[in-house]
Write a protein that holds these residues in place. Structure first.
Motif, mmCIF file in Angstrom:
data_model
loop_
_atom_site.group_PDB
_atom_site.id
_atom_site.type_symbol
_atom_site.label_atom_id
_atom_site.label_comp_id
_atom_site.label_asym_id
_atom_site.label_seq_id
_atom_site.Cartn_x
_atom_site.Cartn_y
_atom_site.Cartn_z
ATOM 1 N N LEU A 103 1.016 -1.090 0.076
ATOM 2 C CA LEU A 103 -0.020 -0.058 0.100
ATOM 3 C C LEU A 103 0.620 1.308 -0.136
ATOM 4 O O LEU A 103 0.485 2.357 -0.787
ATOM 5 C CB LEU A 103 -1.060 -0.103 1.117
ATOM 6 N N LYS A 104 1.964 1.018 0.702
ATOM 7 C CA LYS A 104 2.809 2.294 0.918
ATOM 8 C C LYS A 104 3.728 2.562 -0.533
ATOM 9 O O LYS A 104 3.956 3.957 -0.827
ATOM 10 C CB LYS A 104 3.682 1.972 1.915
ATOM 11 N N THR A 105 4.040 1.434 -1.364
ATOM 12 C CA THR A 105 4.926 1.738 -2.276
ATOM 13 C C THR A 105 4.400 1.662 -3.688
ATOM 14 O O THR A 105 4.662 2.604 -4.557
ATOM 15 C CB THR A 105 6.160 0.371 -2.195
ATOM 16 N N PHE A 106 3.477 0.541 -3.894
ATOM 17 C CA PHE A 106 2.885 0.405 -5.356
ATOM 18 C C PHE A 106 1.250 0.266 -5.588
ATOM 19 O O PHE A 106 0.761 0.087 -6.827
ATOM 20 C CB PHE A 106 3.770 -0.493 -6.265
ATOM 21 N N ALA A 107 0.638 0.099 -4.460
ATOM 22 C CA ALA A 107 -0.652 -0.247 -4.395
ATOM 23 C C ALA A 107 -1.570 0.748 -3.696
ATOM 24 O O ALA A 107 -2.515 0.556 -2.796
ATOM 25 C CB ALA A 107 -1.132 -1.425 -4.103
ATOM 26 N N GLY A 110 -4.491 3.176 -2.318
ATOM 27 C CA GLY A 110 -5.756 3.197 -2.643
ATOM 28 C C GLY A 110 -6.452 1.914 -2.663
ATOM 29 O O GLY A 110 -7.619 1.708 -2.680
ATOM 30 N N MET A 111 -5.704 0.743 -2.651
ATOM 31 C CA MET A 111 -6.252 -0.397 -2.822
ATOM 32 C C MET A 111 -6.955 -0.911 -1.703
ATOM 33 O O MET A 111 -6.669 -0.769 -0.381
ATOM 34 C CB MET A 111 -5.086 -1.570 -2.894
ATOM 35 N N ASP A 112 -8.002 -1.638 -1.806
ATOM 36 C CA ASP A 112 -9.026 -2.165 -0.846
ATOM 37 C C ASP A 112 -8.528 -3.519 -0.544
ATOM 38 O O ASP A 112 -8.476 -4.601 -1.491
ATOM 39 C CB ASP A 112 -10.317 -2.226 -1.119
ATOM 40 N N SER A 113 -7.857 -3.747 0.571
ATOM 41 C CA SER A 113 -7.281 -4.941 0.947
ATOM 42 C C SER A 113 -8.177 -6.239 0.738
ATOM 43 O O SER A 113 -7.623 -7.443 0.728
ATOM 44 C CB SER A 113 -6.440 -5.181 2.025
ATOM 45 N N ASP A 114 -9.411 -5.968 1.096
ATOM 46 C CA ASP A 114 -10.497 -7.117 1.092
ATOM 47 C C ASP A 114 -10.675 -7.828 -0.160
ATOM 48 O O ASP A 114 -11.326 -8.680 -0.095
ATOM 49 C CB ASP A 114 -11.824 -6.372 1.950
ATOM 50 N N THR A 115 -10.366 -6.970 -1.090
ATOM 51 C CA THR A 115 -10.700 -7.488 -2.447
ATOM 52 C C THR A 115 -9.373 -8.329 -3.191
ATOM 53 O O THR A 115 -9.440 -8.720 -4.497
ATOM 54 C CB THR A 115 -10.814 -6.181 -3.589
ATOM 55 N N PHE A 144 -3.293 -8.881 -7.573
ATOM 56 C CA PHE A 144 -4.383 -8.964 -8.387
ATOM 57 C C PHE A 144 -5.459 -8.938 -7.292
ATOM 58 O O PHE A 144 -5.853 -9.640 -6.280
ATOM 59 C CB PHE A 144 -4.379 -10.198 -9.029
ATOM 60 N N THR A 145 -6.399 -8.077 -7.471
ATOM 61 C CA THR A 145 -7.825 -7.728 -6.814
ATOM 62 C C THR A 145 -8.971 -7.980 -7.763
ATOM 63 O O THR A 145 -8.913 -8.809 -8.819
ATOM 64 C CB THR A 145 -7.951 -6.531 -6.372
ATOM 65 N N ASP A 146 -10.114 -7.937 -7.254
ATOM 66 C CA ASP A 146 -11.343 -8.389 -7.842
ATOM 67 C C ASP A 146 -11.632 -7.759 -9.200
ATOM 68 O O ASP A 146 -12.070 -8.432 -10.166
ATOM 69 C CB ASP A 146 -12.444 -8.195 -7.087
#
Length: 630
Positions: free
Chosen positions: A39-43, A45-50, A69-71
């Protein structure tokens, strides 16, 4: 198995094959420390639940580089490159470049629907399984939609569309109440007859409108198919005619248009007596330019209602009054239904629903708001006739006195469609009437919308806490929608080409919409730095524009992705130095958002057959639901 779990299974088929010897994690097995580092480096805004999979390409398994990879999307960073993100549903096709024997040395070319392309060539991931995975995820949503035949509309949040529909319904209801306050005067039955006859003419296909509200001396009350009409509903036919002449019937005829007498509309049961009285006036030479008594039948027009019916329309609780209010309510409900259904249909299509589902969702929302508008209109009219309007005179006049003439003029002119603006004392008097009507309408709307929750608590279907929460939310939505209509209508009426109705709809939709929820999920993806204040302004403006443009969650996030490419130190410094920072932010966002919405499918007006199909499907679903509970 839910969709998230299904996507995890797709991921499970390919993730190990993608690896060239680094760490692979499926779904909920990803260590939280790795997620935090990603989350700090390249993702951002990602929702970790997905998350459905993580291919960590760091040497010591820190999670600071790799492929997540997310939903609905993939975040990744390749050596010496900036972090990137791609959405599965944006992919048009995937091409394999280079025919190297070693799969990890090959290159993927990903072509997107907007014409752009992206290349993946890092040697730490095998390209064939990655290509197969992306293709399967691209097709997943389309396959799911083909399987899904039924929808649960209760889960669809159409707050903006419903707020706009309620706005137009409340606007027309308030206007009706504003006009019908005259029903309480000594000659109230005359005004009731005027509007009832006008409504009848409209419903029977005539071009009819009220013009007497301008109080022009000896002017027409109504115009029907280009013919000027003066309404006179008195206890006797003779009295109806006498009121059309100077000196209480002794002078000359007052209502002339281009040298010819206007039509005089009288109660249907007083028509014959009125014609005889007009014949006498013509014989006496009191009608200028008319000498033949037989012309009386061409001057006197038989109204659609009797004198007694007109008096009953102006009262509360009578059959005539309820019938009149129900017809008005039907017209208001149709406007509310149409506005809500069209906006909901458009946003549903833009959010990826297929055509048939979009029609059903639109129909559900339209019926819900149209039904509320119908009930609200009737109750507001009946309560006003029963005297509630009069009870609010003191408080409304006190509020208007505090507002002053200038603010009162803005308020009343925002609601007076097609009328000349009024100012000063006249505006304050009219604004007080408007506030009374608006208070009644908003109050009844709240009661009607909350009645379902109140019923549910007695049936044990919701808790007391949930009831309080729902009612608080309803009150906020109704209040915001009403306030938004006033503000939008006032602004719209001052802008050429926009107009009161359009301005009111936009204002109501923006104010009542829950589009803020959409932006809450994505504003966290902005990267914080020393220019926090500038970023906060951009976030606020983006939130406003998300509502204005009805951005879906996906459109909002994609817009933020484009914004981050432009949001560098120089841009923020230029913004800080600008005279109008909000304007700067808006100018920065407009091309990004408009480029995003240009990809939306063009929504064409629905045909009657399509809407009837939607209504039939909805009613059949409701019937099936009732049978299942029986």
């Amino acid at each position: 198995m839910g969709e998230h779990e299904e996507k995890i299974e797709i991921m499970r088929k390919y993730l190990t094959d993608m690896s060239t010897g680094f760490y692979c994690h499926i779904g909920g097995e990803v260590p939280s420390k790795k997620i935090n580092n990603a989350l700090k480096t390249f993702a951002q805004g990602m929702d970790s639940d997905t998350i459905i999979g993580f291919y960590d390409t760091t040497s010591f398994g820190s999670g600071k580089n790799g492929y997540i990879f997310t939903d609905d999307k993939m975040y990744y960073v390749e050596m010496f490159e900036k972090p990137k993100k791609l959405w599965y549903d944006d992919i048009k096709q995937i091409r394999m470049l280079k025919s190297s024997k070693k799969d990890s040395d090959r290159e993927l070319a990903i072509d997107f629907l907007d014409g752009s392309s992206l290349y993946i060539e890092g040697g730490l991931i095998k390209k064939t399984p990655l290509k197969n995975f992306l293709n399967e995820m691209k097709n997943f949503e389309a396959n799911k939609k083909a399987e899904k035949k039924k929808i649960e509309n209760e889960k669809k949040n159409n707050f903006g569309a419903e707020s706009a529909g309620r706005g137009i319904g409340a606007f027309r209801t308030v206007n009706n109440q504003f006009e019908e306050e005259k029903f309480h005067s000594r000659q109230g039955h005359g005004f009731a007859a005027e509007r009832a006859n006008n409504l009848f003419d409209k419903l029977t296909g005539h071009d009819a409108k009220i013009v007497g509200d301008d109080n022009a001396k000896n002017g027409a009350d109504r115009v029907v198919d280009g013919v000027n009409i003066q309404s006179k509903y008195c206890a006797t036919g003779k009295r109806c005619i006498n009121e059309c002449f100077e000196n209480d019937g002794k002078g000359t005829f007052r209502y002339m248009t281009d040298g010819k007498p206007m039509k005089i509309e009288v109660p249907s049961d007083k028509y014959d007596e009125a014609v005889r009285a007009m014949e006498e006036k013509i014989k006496n030479g009191q009608v200028k330019g008319v000498s033949d008594p037989n012309e009386a039948k061409n001057i006197v027009k038989k109204g659609h209602f009797t004198y007694a019916q007109a008096k009953n329309i102006a009262k509360a609780g009578t059959v005539e009054s309820l019938t009149y209010d129900a017809v008005n309510g039907t017209i208001i409900a149709s406007s509310a239904f149409g506005v809500t259904a069209m906006i909901t249909f458009a946003t549903s299509m833009w959010n990826g629903e297929d055509f048939e589902d979009a029609i059903k969702i639109a129909t559900y929302s339209g019926l819900k708001v149209g039904g509320t508008a119908f009930i609200t209109s009737i109750l507001a009219a009946q309560l006003s006739k029963a005297g509630l309007n009069s009870a609010l005179v003191g408080s409304s006049e006190a509020i208007v006195a505090m507002m002053g003439p200038k603010a009162s003029a803005v308020l009343i002119n925002a609601f007076r469609v097609g009328s000349k603006p009024i100012y000063g004392a006249a505006a304050m008097k009219a604004a007080a009437k408007l506030l009374r009507s608006n208070t009644i309408t908003a109050g009844i709307t709240f009661v009607v919308l909350s009645s379902f929750d109140v019923a549910n608590i007695f049936r044990g279907r919701i808790s007391g806490k949930q009831l309080f929460k729902n009612m608080a939310n309803t009150a906020a939505t109704v209040g915001a929608g009403t306030g938004g209509w006033v503000a939008g209508a006032a602004i719209g009426s001052a802008i050429p080409g926009i107009g009161t109705i359009v301005g009111g709809l936009v204002g109501s939709m923006v104010a009542g919409s829950a589009a803020g929820k959409v932006t809450n999920a994505v504003v966290g993806s902005f990267i914080e730095d020393d220019a926090d204040k500038m970023v906060e302004i951009i976030q606020d403006v983006f939130t406003e524009m998300a509502s204005e443009y009805l951005l879906s969650n996906k459109e909002a996030e994609k817009s933020v992705d484009r914004l981050k490419d432009k949001l560098d130190g120089k841009t923020l410094k230029d913004m800080f130095a600008s005279n109008d920072r909000k304007k700067f932010a808006r100018n920065l966002l407009i091309p990004i958002i408009e480029n995003q919405i240009s990809k939306r499918e063009v929504i064409h007006k629905l045909t009657e057959e399509q809407m009837l199909y939607g209504i039939r499907e909805v009613l059949e679903d409701i019937s099936d639901m009732e049978e299942s509970y029986a």
